[in-house]
Scaffold this motif. Sequence first.
Motif: not given
Length: 437
Positions: A339-349, A277-291
């Motif tokens: 993870y989606l909520a986290h990615n938005m913060q992690a992209g801008a932080q 589950t965390n592996a899937i979330g991490s994969f989404l982070s690779i795409l979602g954080i730059p977004l």
Amino acid sequence: MSNNNNKMTAKAIAGAAFGTVIEWYDFFLYATAAALIFPKLFFPDSDPFVATILSFATLATGFLARPLGAAIFGHFGDRIGRKTALVITLWIIGISSTLIGLLPTYDSIGIWAAVLLLIMRILQGVGVGGEWAGAVLLSMEWGERKKRGLAASIPNAAIGAGMLLASATVTLCITLTGDQFFVWGWRIPFLISFILLIAGVIIRNKVDETPSFKRVADGNQVVKTPILEVLKRHPKQVFLVGMAKFSEHVPHAVFATFMISYVTDNFKISSNYMVNTNAIGSFLSILGIPLGGYIADKIGVKRTYMVGIIFTLLWAFPYIGLIYTETPVLIMLATIVFYLAHNMQAGAQPALVAQAFPAELRYSGTALGTQVAAVFAGGIAPMVCTYLIHTTGTLYSIAVYIGVAAVIGFTGSAFLKNLSSTGSEAEQKAEMIDQAT
């Protein structure tokens, strides 16, 4: 930008990203092991609750060591350059992780096994404490100023890649070694760290020092004691950066570390499923954080970050509700949405906190503000969660905990100022030229 600058920008971003993958692979590998492996192998004489607390305590010591790493490498990063500091941090965390894979367990040397594990974790923390800020600055300061959000977000996306690599490696080792995983199979992911370390050092050595640091050095603006100077000149900024960190770091520690242990121990769901589950979330982070970084360049870094915080706050209670269903697919869904909520913060932080300081104090300010906060945010979060459930008897206490962290983060980011163009004359001039073009 000239072709040479474009090539070096690409090298810098690749060097920052690849090194970050390696360092956070090591860091998250330990977090996964702290939830699944170390309580059984290093604290077997304790009851399950105490063993878990002790294991998470060694996890927390890595966070406690991060401010020390921030102070050490913030100093060197602002004194001798971002690149040199980053190569050293890579060696520290790579060697310490490799040694974890060679440690004897409690059955062999008793309590000394836990002591050695603790020492290795402290070294990991020192390395990571100095690495994050340097990787962000290496990427951001080589990138175009109008695309700072995206450039700075790449190392954070690499954190997701590191976590994905750690999760995938653990899953593969569990599958291949079966019943032997808790005997010797768990060592393999840690020993792989040495191979990754060598590759990372080679790549980072090919990157030149950043233009921002060169301008500081050429203009004789290098500060003698940057850590002390940033606390003297910008104490409020350091404190606000720490506050802003809470809303991103606490929830991530909950759903990426603590819940693996809790769900595995209390529901009929395998550890392999939670790791996946965390592996899937991490994969989404690779795409979602730059977004998230891209969106930050379009609508503003601070605005993007605060929207991510609101998303986090709104999802806290629904997340716990879905965990309580004990249904694997719903638990996966709950985690992925977080993870989606986290990615938005992690992209801008990264850009948010790096722009909070002038170039000559940027490494120290960014490292100190985020890494001190990491102790009180992600560092103690798994222990806090364990304690909350033990005393309240309900997971909803964790939703409240996440909500408090979100409010702290929202407040800190709201008052944080952009001081990136208030430093050296050369940096201000470069800022004006870039704005004009």
